[in-house]
Design a protein around this motif. Structure first.
Motif, mmCIF file in Angstrom:
data_model
loop_
_atom_site.group_PDB
_atom_site.id
_atom_site.type_symbol
_atom_site.label_atom_id
_atom_site.label_comp_id
_atom_site.label_asym_id
_atom_site.label_seq_id
_atom_site.Cartn_x
_atom_site.Cartn_y
_atom_site.Cartn_z
ATOM 1 N N ARG A 172 0.547 -1.702 0.107
ATOM 2 C CA ARG A 172 0.095 0.271 0.153
ATOM 3 C C ARG A 172 0.732 1.084 -0.170
ATOM 4 O O ARG A 172 -0.100 2.465 -0.349
ATOM 5 C CB ARG A 172 -0.550 -0.208 1.414
ATOM 6 N N LYS A 173 1.942 1.410 0.185
ATOM 7 C CA LYS A 173 2.865 2.263 0.732
ATOM 8 C C LYS A 173 2.440 3.638 -1.025
ATOM 9 O O LYS A 173 2.837 4.427 0.206
ATOM 10 C CB LYS A 173 4.411 2.156 0.442
ATOM 11 N N ASN A 176 -0.484 5.318 -0.613
ATOM 12 C CA ASN A 176 -0.831 6.150 0.757
ATOM 13 C C ASN A 176 -0.095 7.142 0.435
ATOM 14 O O ASN A 176 -0.641 8.301 1.403
ATOM 15 C CB ASN A 176 -0.150 5.097 2.158
ATOM 16 N N THR A 192 -5.231 12.922 8.638
ATOM 17 C CA THR A 192 -3.695 11.855 7.638
ATOM 18 C C THR A 192 -2.537 12.886 7.490
ATOM 19 O O THR A 192 -2.019 11.475 6.858
ATOM 20 C CB THR A 192 -4.723 12.187 6.306
ATOM 21 N N GLN A 198 0.599 3.730 8.877
ATOM 22 C CA GLN A 198 0.485 2.580 7.306
ATOM 23 C C GLN A 198 1.980 2.935 6.694
ATOM 24 O O GLN A 198 2.399 1.420 6.397
ATOM 25 C CB GLN A 198 -0.173 3.067 5.510
#
Length: 486
Positions: A172-173, A176, A192, A198
């Motif tokens: 997911r990096k 993200n 966020t 994350q």
């Protein structure tokens, strides 16, 4: 700077019924009234009885306290790790069973791509049952109660799940990071922006004691919500929730939730750019404002939702006329403590200047001249069509999706309004919502907030001063009264 919304009535001018509005009766709702409240220990519950088309019901457990609660050193990302462990950790009653939840719960439920999520704000656990039998619901409520209070965090199981979370973070990096850069530009200081859980380095190294301490601090009755959606008896279901969760006592270390951070408007720049070699191509015109207060009445909440739908339709149609690529508009409503109205255009290679011109000219013209009567009438027809389709599709909406929507609504102090009710309200509201009131709505939203233009295109890496190049493209496309601030 921000002008709070002061009620739908300020936006409406009564012009009589429009002949173009549909008059057929709305499809009959398969929803029954939501039953919600709190147990004596603070556990929230919400039950939505509905017929639907599924053989079973959805059960969701929501724990307030996601990444934003990881405020002590060494805790980043551990709320996500706990979410993974919920389905794999042994419990106090089954200390040697590494698959306790799955072994008992899987025969009663349908498989799903994911049964848990963690955001900056909360962790969610959800399943769909194969039957409506109260005994099956009771068994799953018992398993969720064990997740909330009885996980043991056996070291070898913790290490297995660390590896899974690390693989997920790696996957997911890129997405993200892209989203985090955008939020840092348009809403600096919001959750966020300030949270990087994350991409945590703490997950592979955190001691079990640190993970267990965070679990006991966050998983408290006052932070928990249980949601049930499906063909159930609300009274009997509430009794089952009370049976399983009513005896849960608050710990002496029950946490006081800190206030959520909000965006800092002074740090929002008028223009930002990104030129990553493998990055996306996107141009976004955004305004951000604090989340407006939730209207007190059900009707006012419905009216606000319908007006948002109208604006999205009308602006989307306008954007489609001059797009450089795929284009659209959406409203991100309140999940981060702020409201975003985002117009976007994803151009093809080397067409970012056309996308900038499209978005800038659209927002400027709407602010100065508003909507045309033709496009506003088209938006009203399209909204009625969309709500009619959604109302007709209500029985096929999965219980688990409604459970997620209901949990968010309850957490935000809103009501979950079914599409057929929105349709009925739209047939009354839309005749009174003419072009002038729609244009006033747009101006009140756009001028009350801070404007931001973001361009993401790899080819900007070859431009000597990309911010000035973006500004020049924007200013050429708009009336001088719409010049971007410096």
């Amino acid at each position: 700077m921000v002008q709070r919304l002061r009620g739908i009535t300020l936006l409406l001018t009564i012009f009589g019924a429009m002949a173009l509005l549909a008059t057929a009766p709305a499809p009959r709702s398969d929803w029954r009234p939501v039953v919600s409240g709190r147990l004596a220990n603070g556990v929230r519950y919400a039950i939505l009885p509905r017929e639907g088309s599924e053989p079973g019901v959805a059960l969701l457990m929501r724990n307030e306290g996601g990444f934003i609660a990881e405020r002590r050193p060494g805790e980043r990302g551990l709320a996500h790790l706990i979410e993974h462990l919920a389905f794999h950790s042994p419990t106090k009653a089954a200390p040697n069973d590494a698959h306790h939840f799955l072994r008992i719960g899987l025969p009663l439920t349908f498989s799903a791509p994911t049964a848990g999520t963690t955001s900056w704000r909360e962790s969610n656990y959800f399943v769909s049952t194969k039957t409506t039998a109260p005994r099956d619901l009771d068994t799953l409520l018992r398993l969720f109660r064990e997740v909330a209070t009885d996980l043991t965090f056996r070291a070898d199981i913790v290490d297995d799940q660390r590896a899974d979370v690390m693989r997920e973070m790696t996957w997911r990096k890129p997405g993200n990071d892209t989203y985090a850069r955008y939020i840092a530009a348009v809403a600096p200081g919001s959750p966020t922006d300030v949270i990087d859980a994350q991409n945590s380095d703490d997950v592979p190294a955190a001691p079990v004691a640190t993970i267990r301490a965070l679990y006991h601090r966050l998983y408290q009755p006052q932070n928990m919500m249980v949601v049930v959606v499906g063909a159930v008896d609300a009274v009997r279901t509430r009794a089952l929730i009370t049976k399983r969760f009513g005896g849960w006592r608050r710990s002496a270390q029950a946490n006081q939730r800190p206030p959520y951070p909000t965006f800092d408007e002074a740090r929002i720049k008028p223009i930002t750019v990104a030129a990553l070699p493998e990055g996306r191509r996107s141009v976004m015109m955004t305004v951000v404002m604090p989340s407006p207060p939730v209207p007190a009445s059900r009707r006012a909440q419905a009216d606000a939702a319908i007006l948002d739908m109208l604006a999205i339709r009308a602006v989307g149609d306008r954007l489609a006329q001059g797009q450089a690529g795929k284009a659209g508009v959406w409203i991100e409503q309140g999940d981060q403590g702020h409201r975003l109205i985002i117009l976007w255009d994803d151009p093809a290679h080397d067409r970012w200047t056309q996308a900038v011109a499209n978005l800038r000219s659209t927002t400027c013209d709407l602010r100065l001249n508003g909507f045309s009567a033709v496009e506003w009438d088209a938006a009203r027809r399209n909204v009625l069509d969309e709500l009619t389709q959604r109302a007709q599709a209500m029985p096929s909406v999965p219980n688990v999706e409604l459970a997620k929507d209901l949990s968010r609504a309850v957490a935000d102090g809103r009501m979950l309004i079914p599409p057929d009710e929105l349709l009925q309200r739209a047939r009354i509201l839309l005749p009174a919502t003419n072009r002038a009131s729609g244009s006033h709505w747009w101006r009140s939203q756009w001028t009350a907030a801070r404007e931001h233009l973001r361009v993401e295109a790899p080819e900007l890496a070859t431009v000597a001063d990309p911010v000035m190049a973006v500004r020049a493209a924007a200013d050429r496309a708009a009336d001088s009264r719409c010049t971007l601030r410096r």
